[in-house]
Scaffold this motif. Sequence first.
Motif, PDB file in Angstrom:
ATOM      1  N   PHE A   7      17.581  -7.611  -1.790  1.00 31.37           N
ATOM      2  CA  PHE A   7      17.282  -9.031  -1.582  1.00 31.37           C
ATOM      3  C   PHE A   7      16.631  -9.266  -0.219  1.00 31.37           C
ATOM      4  N   SER A   8      16.092  -8.234   0.396  1.00 27.92           N
ATOM      5  CA  SER A   8      15.521  -8.367   1.732  1.00 27.92           C
ATOM      6  C   SER A   8      14.353  -9.354   1.739  1.00 27.92           C
ATOM      7  N   SER A   9      14.227 -10.076   2.885  1.00 28.61           N
ATOM      8  CA  SER A   9      13.162 -11.091   3.001  1.00 28.61           C
ATOM      9  C   SER A   9      11.816 -10.472   3.348  1.00 28.61           C
ATOM     10  N   GLY A  10      11.785  -9.208   3.668  1.00 33.15           N
ATOM     11  CA  GLY A  10      10.514  -8.542   3.920  1.00 33.15           C
ATOM     12  C   GLY A  10      10.583  -7.649   5.142  1.00 33.15           C
ATOM     13  N   PRO A  11      10.094  -6.423   5.049  1.00 31.69           N
ATOM     14  CA  PRO A  11       9.597  -5.762   3.845  1.00 31.69           C
ATOM     15  C   PRO A  11      10.592  -5.870   2.693  1.00 31.69           C
ATOM     16  N   ALA A  12      10.060  -5.896   1.488  1.00 33.31           N
ATOM     17  CA  ALA A  12      10.861  -6.294   0.344  1.00 33.31           C
ATOM     18  C   ALA A  12      10.569  -5.416  -0.875  1.00 33.31           C
ATOM     19  N   THR A  13      11.317  -5.699  -1.943  1.00 31.25           N
ATOM     20  CA  THR A  13      11.163  -4.975  -3.207  1.00 31.25           C
ATOM     21  C   THR A  13       9.709  -4.969  -3.691  1.00 31.25           C
ATOM     22  N   LEU A  14       9.231  -3.802  -4.064  1.00 30.04           N
ATOM     23  CA  LEU A  14       7.883  -3.702  -4.638  1.00 30.04           C
ATOM     24  C   LEU A  14       8.004  -3.230  -6.088  1.00 30.04           C
ATOM     25  N   PRO A  15       6.981  -3.482  -6.911  1.00 30.84           N
ATOM     26  CA  PRO A  15       7.082  -3.099  -8.325  1.00 30.84           C
ATOM     27  C   PRO A  15       7.205  -1.578  -8.481  1.00 30.84           C
ATOM     28  N   PRO A  17       6.280   0.556 -10.879  1.00 28.29           N
ATOM     29  CA  PRO A  17       5.083   1.324 -11.248  1.00 28.29           C
ATOM     30  C   PRO A  17       4.120   1.516 -10.067  1.00 28.29           C
ATOM     31  N   VAL A  18       4.097   0.536  -9.173  1.00 27.80           N
ATOM     32  CA  VAL A  18       3.232   0.640  -7.990  1.00 27.80           C
ATOM     33  C   VAL A  18       3.748   1.751  -7.071  1.00 27.80           C
ATOM     34  N   LEU A  19       5.054   1.786  -6.872  1.00 25.31           N
ATOM     35  CA  LEU A  19       5.620   2.815  -5.988  1.00 25.31           C
ATOM     36  C   LEU A  19       5.371   4.203  -6.566  1.00 25.31           C
ATOM     37  N   ARG A  20       5.455   4.313  -7.878  1.00 24.66           N
ATOM     38  CA  ARG A  20       5.246   5.632  -8.498  1.00 24.66           C
ATOM     39  C   ARG A  20       3.790   6.070  -8.374  1.00 24.66           C
ATOM     40  N   ARG A  21       2.870   5.135  -8.537  1.00 23.15           N
ATOM     41  CA  ARG A  21       1.447   5.483  -8.371  1.00 23.15           C
ATOM     42  C   ARG A  21       1.152   5.863  -6.917  1.00 23.15           C
ATOM     43  N   ALA A  22       1.767   5.109  -6.009  1.00 18.93           N
ATOM     44  CA  ALA A  22       1.540   5.383  -4.584  1.00 18.93           C
ATOM     45  C   ALA A  22       2.075   6.767  -4.216  1.00 18.93           C
ATOM     46  N   GLN A  23       3.212   7.107  -4.818  1.00 16.92           N
ATOM     47  CA  GLN A  23       3.815   8.420  -4.577  1.00 16.92           C
ATOM     48  C   GLN A  23       2.788   9.518  -4.920  1.00 16.92           C
ATOM     49  N   ALA A  24       2.155   9.377  -6.054  1.00 14.93           N
ATOM     50  CA  ALA A  24       1.155  10.375  -6.477  1.00 14.93           C
ATOM     51  C   ALA A  24      -0.075  10.336  -5.566  1.00 14.93           C
ATOM     52  N   ALA A  25      -0.480   9.117  -5.171  1.00 16.11           N
ATOM     53  CA  ALA A  25      -1.693   8.985  -4.351  1.00 16.11           C
ATOM     54  C   ALA A  25      -1.488   9.510  -2.931  1.00 16.11           C
ATOM     55  N   GLY A 240      -2.112   0.221   3.563  1.00 13.13           N
ATOM     56  CA  GLY A 240      -1.758  -1.158   3.214  1.00 13.13           C
ATOM     57  C   GLY A 240      -2.777  -1.756   2.255  1.00 13.13           C
ATOM     58  N   ILE A 241      -4.043  -1.506   2.524  1.00 10.05           N
ATOM     59  CA  ILE A 241      -5.100  -2.044   1.654  1.00 10.05           C
ATOM     60  C   ILE A 241      -5.014  -1.400   0.264  1.00 10.05           C
ATOM     61  N   TYR A 242      -4.733  -0.116   0.226  1.00 14.63           N
ATOM     62  CA  TYR A 242      -4.525   0.568  -1.069  1.00 14.63           C
ATOM     63  C   TYR A 242      -3.379  -0.104  -1.831  1.00 14.63           C
ATOM     64  N   MET A 243      -2.271  -0.344  -1.146  1.00 10.60           N
ATOM     65  CA  MET A 243      -1.085  -0.917  -1.806  1.00 10.60           C
ATOM     66  C   MET A 243      -1.359  -2.335  -2.315  1.00 10.60           C
ATOM     67  N   ILE A 244      -2.080  -3.119  -1.546  1.00  9.89           N
ATOM     68  CA  ILE A 244      -2.384  -4.485  -2.002  1.00  9.89           C
ATOM     69  C   ILE A 244      -3.178  -4.420  -3.310  1.00  9.89           C
ATOM     70  N   GLY A 245      -4.092  -3.449  -3.402  1.00  7.39           N
ATOM     71  CA  GLY A 245      -4.859  -3.278  -4.637  1.00  7.39           C
ATOM     72  C   GLY A 245      -3.964  -2.912  -5.809  1.00  7.39           C
ATOM     73  N   GLU A 246      -3.033  -2.002  -5.573  1.00  2.00           N
ATOM     74  CA  GLU A 246      -2.126  -1.589  -6.659  1.00  2.00           C
ATOM     75  C   GLU A 246      -1.235  -2.755  -7.091  1.00  2.00           C
ATOM     76  N   VAL A 247      -0.742  -3.502  -6.114  1.00  2.00           N
ATOM     77  CA  VAL A 247       0.128  -4.645  -6.450  1.00  2.00           C
ATOM     78  C   VAL A 247      -0.674  -5.687  -7.246  1.00  2.00           C
ATOM     79  N   PHE A 337      11.197  -8.671  -7.694  1.00  2.00           N
ATOM     80  CA  PHE A 337      12.657  -8.629  -7.812  1.00  2.00           C
ATOM     81  C   PHE A 337      13.051  -8.919  -9.263  1.00  2.00           C
ATOM     82  N   PRO A 338      13.906  -8.075  -9.866  1.00  2.00           N
ATOM     83  CA  PRO A 338      14.181  -8.223 -11.301  1.00  2.00           C
ATOM     84  C   PRO A 338      15.093  -9.393 -11.648  1.00  2.00           C
ATOM     85  N   GLU A 339      14.857  -9.957 -12.828  1.00  2.00           N
ATOM     86  CA  GLU A 339      15.660 -11.108 -13.272  1.00  2.00           C
ATOM     87  C   GLU A 339      17.138 -10.731 -13.393  1.00  2.00           C
ATOM     88  N   HIS A 340      17.419  -9.503 -13.854  1.00  2.00           N
ATOM     89  CA  HIS A 340      18.829  -9.130 -14.041  1.00  2.00           C
ATOM     90  C   HIS A 340      19.555  -9.061 -12.691  1.00  2.00           C
TER      91      HIS A 340
END
Length: 354
Positions: A7-15, A17-25, A240-247, A337-340
């Motif tokens: 529930f952090s106000s930032g830096p905060a939860t990221l999607p 699938p984005v984190l997984r793609r970034a991991q590979a990149a 950061g610019i790469y991540m903004i594109g993925e998000v 942040f997930p609904e559940h």
Amino acid sequence: MTRTLNFSSGPATLPEPVLRRAQAALWDLDGTGIGILEHSHRGAAFRRVLERTTALVREVGGIGDEFAVLFLTAGATHHFTLVPHNFLGEGDTADICHTGVWTGKVIEEARRFGKTHLACNAGPAFDTTPAALTYSAAPRYVYYVSNETVYGTQWAAPPASPPAPLVCDASSDIFSRPLPLADHGLIFAGAQKNLGPSGVTLVIARKDFLATRRPGLPALWDYDSYEREGSLINTPNTFGIYMIGEVCAWIRDQGGLAVLGERNARKARVLYDFLDVSRRWRGHARPGSRSHMNVTFRGDSPELEAALLARAEQAGLSGLAGHRSVGGLRASIYNAFPEHGVQRLVDLLGELEG
Ligand code: PMP
């Protein structure tokens, strides 16, 4: 591994699938055999990243060619100085909608350059985004923070019929709902809540507003030089610019800002509905001004609040303490942040209520 509900106000939860793609990149960007952190900002591979991110920001935000889309290294606070430095001359007045901690800092900075006028003042409680604004005779711009991260208020719509271009700090609600562009001269947003990592700021600026900046500014402090150099005056925050594109690609794949806006409203409603009927917990912001991003609330005693923080940590819910300047509790529930997770928090609050 189970991920913590963050529930952090930032830096905060990221999607995810984005984190997984970034991991590979990190290891290999687009089959180049070089990771995103290792590519030259002047090379073809990063050029493609920058072009893709810019195009996706434009697509997701519905941003036309009359606006420049820029990426500046450093955080949103940087712009508390850059905005008046670019647009506020000695005799000029900035009209500021004062809604909390962030505009407090903005007022201080603007006063170094010119005059300030409070178009409204939501203090000391800072639990609303005031409906009635009073403008000065000839403001240079009208400044507001679309979402007050600390107090948990959010403008339902931008100030109507402003007498000068709006300047908006959208750091904590950018791309969480359809982006209002009408009447805006400049919008800036630190990336670390809804867009990506810290250390990069997205700036969306009307070109005809940029053209009115003060002349003779040092290059790194001049918005227009970023426009002229395509955000490449110096080495930008390439990752950061790469991540903004993925998000942004993720946002598009979710159905875009209208879909996210509805989802975010639904998520926040679950929490506010609980707080409205609770015997021991109460929300801070008033209906009509409630943030869909940062839900601020209090327990009826410091012991109850401390018990929540302790129980939450045990249950895998993190980051619920309010901002150090106001205390209390805050649930930051940005796009990813997930609904559940919101339901888990409501269940926990209910259990502690007894
Ligand atoms: N504006 C708002 C609305 C914020 O929420 C924050 C950070 N929480 C900032 C500005 C400051 O951002 P930075 O730390 O990136 O300078």
